[in-house]
Design a protein around this motif. Structure first.
Motif, PDB file in Angstrom:
ATOM      1  N   VAL A 128       0.865  -1.183   0.000  1.00 30.02           N
ATOM      2  CA  VAL A 128       0.000   0.000   0.000  1.00 30.02           C
ATOM      3  C   VAL A 128       0.900   1.230   0.000  1.00 30.02           C
TER       4      VAL A 128
ATOM      5  N   ARG B 238      -9.026   3.376   3.091  1.00 32.20           N
ATOM      6  CA  ARG B 238      -8.411   2.272   3.834  1.00 32.20           C
ATOM      7  C   ARG B 238      -9.326   1.052   3.882  1.00 32.20           C
TER       8      ARG B 238
ATOM      9  N   THR C 175      -9.096  -0.812   0.685  1.00 25.84           N
ATOM     10  CA  THR C 175      -7.793  -1.461   0.572  1.00 25.84           C
ATOM     11  C   THR C 175      -7.712  -2.706   1.448  1.00 25.84           C
TER      12      THR C 175
END
Length: 254
Positions: free
Chosen positions: A102, A117, A120
């Motif tokens: 990331v 987030r 992800t």
């Protein structure tokens, strides 16, 4: 106490009191307080908290342990065998053997898009499931080639855990807000209960006051002798109801 004894004490599960506890005598505390006030008068310091936080230099040996040590210059210190640091920052994955999957915080949101987030982490979770299925297939065919896939799963877990740790400051703030809100709600509920009990007590006292005035203003008369017994019974019944109300008020208050 030598270094070996000090290290053994710091590593023990329940260490004994520090060796300098005997320095905290009333006479020594009075002496260091006097030195602080003298320093405060010289520096024109009047705040009591500021006076107590004055760090004195060149103290005698028997007074050095009565004031806390200064902050460590490198921001690190050791307590009971554990290392701590003033700037408690989340360690970066850069410079380690873990592959970063990331972008860094400095590299995020530079293209005008918000870094999500949650999205992800969902992708990382799906990648973990896929890599686990691939690992089981490799182990069933050729276990000797499973090392690379295990490293991939390790890197996924580390990146997933790193993103979770970035939520820790937000979690701490929300936990503090929740605790303060719970304390405020509990205080308001207790205040409302006290107010309700106060109103009930006032109503009971008003009732008792009206009975007293009625007894003082009423004159005995031969014509009211027939109703005397009934008024006495009504008064007794009212007092019984008042006693029950008082018990209820006390129970709610306690």
């Amino acid at each position: 106490m030598d270094d070996e004894d000090q290290a053994a004490v710091s590593r023990s599960t329940w260490p004994p009191p520090p060796f300098f506890w005997k320095d905290f005598t009333p006479a020594a505390i009075e002496r260091i307080d006097q030195l602080r006030h003298e320093r405060a008068e010289a520096d024109n310091i009047t705040d009591p908290k500021a006076i107590q936080s004055i760090h004195l230099e060149g103290l005698p040996r028997d007074l050095r342990n009565l004031q806390p040590p200064p902050e460590p210059a490198d921001g690190r210190w050791r307590v009971f065998g554990a290392n701590y640091q003033l700037a408690d920052e989340l360690p970066s994955l850069d410079g380690t053997e873990i592959r970063r999957l990331v972008p860094n915080q400095e590299e995020r949101d530079q293209d005008g898009k918000h870094f999500d987030r949650a999205l992800t982490m969902k992708r990382l979770a799906k990648s973990l499931l896929l890599n686990f299925l691939e690992l089981t297939g490799i182990l069933s065919i050729n276990p000797a080639e499973a090392n690379d896939k295990i490293l991939d799963i390790r890197d996924l877990f580390y990146n997933f855990h790193h993103l979770i740790n970035e939520y820790r400051p937000h979690q701490a703030r929300e936990s503090l807000i929740s605790m303060m809100q719970a304390t405020l709600d509990r205080t308001r509920a207790e205040t409302n209960a006290i107010r309700d009990a106060k109103e009930k007590v006032e109503r009971v006292l008003e009732g008792l006051g009206s009975l007293k005035v009625e007894d003082e203003t009423s004159q005995p008369d031969s014509s009211s002798a027939m109703n005397g017994q009934s008024k006495t019974d009504e008064k007794a019944a009212w007092l019984a109801d008042s006693d029950e109300m008082w018990r209820g008020v006390l129970e709610e208050t306690l």
